[in-house]
Design an enzyme around this catalytic site. Structure first.
Site, PDB file in Angstrom:
ATOM      1  N   LEU A 261       0.848  -1.188   0.000  1.00 54.85           N
ATOM      2  CA  LEU A 261       0.000   0.000   0.000  1.00 54.85           C
ATOM      3  C   LEU A 261       0.884   1.239   0.000  1.00 54.85           C
ATOM      4  O   LEU A 261       2.013   1.203   0.512  1.00 54.85           O
ATOM      5  CB  LEU A 261      -0.906   0.037   1.242  1.00 54.85           C
ATOM      6  N   ASP A 262       0.380   2.340  -0.556  1.00 55.99           N
ATOM      7  CA  ASP A 262       1.089   3.606  -0.476  1.00 55.99           C
ATOM      8  C   ASP A 262       1.306   3.974   0.987  1.00 55.99           C
ATOM      9  O   ASP A 262       0.529   3.580   1.863  1.00 55.99           O
ATOM     10  CB  ASP A 262       0.279   4.734  -1.137  1.00 55.99           C
ATOM     11  N   MET A 263       2.319   4.777   1.224  1.00 59.78           N
ATOM     12  CA  MET A 263       2.646   5.225   2.582  1.00 59.78           C
ATOM     13  C   MET A 263       1.427   5.798   3.310  1.00 59.78           C
ATOM     14  O   MET A 263       1.186   5.495   4.478  1.00 59.78           O
ATOM     15  CB  MET A 263       3.754   6.281   2.508  1.00 59.78           C
TER      16      MET A 263
ATOM     17  N   ARG B 267      -7.433   6.303  -6.825  1.00 62.25           N
ATOM     18  CA  ARG B 267      -7.241   7.759  -6.767  1.00 62.25           C
ATOM     19  C   ARG B 267      -7.397   8.388  -8.153  1.00 62.25           C
ATOM     20  O   ARG B 267      -8.037   9.440  -8.314  1.00 62.25           O
ATOM     21  CB  ARG B 267      -5.863   8.068  -6.179  1.00 62.25           C
TER      22      ARG B 267
END
Length: 300
Positions: free
Chosen positions: A133-135, A235
């Site tokens: 997952l993204d930060m 997103r």
């Protein structure tokens, strides 16, 4: 000790153990070769060579234990374990946490905490990430404990057989309360921010199924189910529909919304997949994090 066991059934005459392990158990050539070299494949309790012909009713056992090391420093931290068995660990990652060490983030990553967790629980495992997952995205991440489960789940992931569900808080009230976004995502060359993606016919096919869960004052809580797993897919897709995610600095107006939330309001809350060992369906869920709950209260 992690032992994979299989009772030989439905076998054609003359089938060798190498073929059986590949076709029936889905083991990789690499794993079979390594286990064979290390004399960790047994039939009826005896170490066998890979040209051994099998017969009905025989019992195969594979010792998956392996001495391995990883250049990741253990760090004590609060790891939110959602599910664990002898093959996998599923954790609920907090926001603002990098998954794996990088040049910019040598410590404080989820992998540092997981390595420490394995050491404290006396498990001889390294961190094999099945998902990432993204930060600034919170939620569920799968970590495989051995080569077998990593290979099986990585294959399931690449074939889009792992169901991934997210919750996002977006700007505006969506006209269509549910639907499918089927638009290609492309990474353009030479853009100022090298991580940004766009909708472009040159990109890879990307499919997101969405459903509005709740509506607030000019905002919506949306569930997204991924059919494909492209970088920044949710997103990019939601922003393209005109409903950027709150707090998203790359695709929305995150810099102006820090008083509301300090990251993109995106949470990987659900995973459905089959246990690599038993084939049992696992349906795992992670509660909405506090900062997203607070954002909802502010928007009501």
């Amino acid at each position: 000790m992690s032992i994979l066991e299989k009772n030989v059934t439905n076998i054609e005459e003359g089938t060798k153990i190498r073929e059986y392990l590949k076709t029936e158990l889905g083991l990789s050539t690499r794993l079979i070769r390594s286990a064979s070299i290390n004399k960790k494949i047994f039939v009826n309790g005896q170490v066998v060579k890979m040209n051994r012909v099998l017969t009905l009713g025989e019992i195969i056992k594979i010792d998956l234990e392996k001495d391995e090391s990883q250049d990741i420093a253990p760090e004590k931290m609060d790891i939110d374990v959602v599910y664990e068995d002898e093959d996998i660990l599923v954790v609920n990652k907090k926001p603002f946490m990098v998954v794996h060490p990088t040049k910019s983030y040598q410590s404080g990553t989820l992998a540092n905490g997981v390595i420490n967790y394995f050491m404290e629980s006396k498990q001889n495992c390294i961190v094999r990430l099945v998902s990432r997952l993204d930060m600034n995205t919170s939620g569920l991440i799968i970590i495989a404990k051995n080569q077998f489960s990593h290979g099986m789940l990585s294959k399931e992931m690449s074939e889009n057989k792992v169901e991934k569900r997210y919750l996002a808080i977006v700007h505006g009230i969506m006209e269509e309360k549910q639907g499918t976004i089927d638009l290609p995502i492309y990474k353009p060359e030479g853009v100022e921010n090298g991580t940004k993606r766009i909708i472009d016919e040159r990109g890879q096919r990307s499919i997101t199924h969405y459903k509005v869960v709740e509506e607030f004052n000019e905002a919506s809580l949306v569930e997204c189910k991924l059919e494909t797993g492209r970088t920044h897919q949710i997103r990019v897709h939601l922003n393209h529909l005109g409903h950027p995610i709150y707090g998203d600095t790359l695709y929305g107006n995150g810099e102006e919304e820090e008083e509301l939330i300090k990251r993109q309001a995106l949470h990987a809350y659900g995973l459905n997949f089959k246990s690599p060992r038993t084939g049992e369906e696992l349906a795992l869920r992670a509660e909405l994090p506090e900062d997203m709950k607070e954002l909802i209260n502010k928007l009501k």
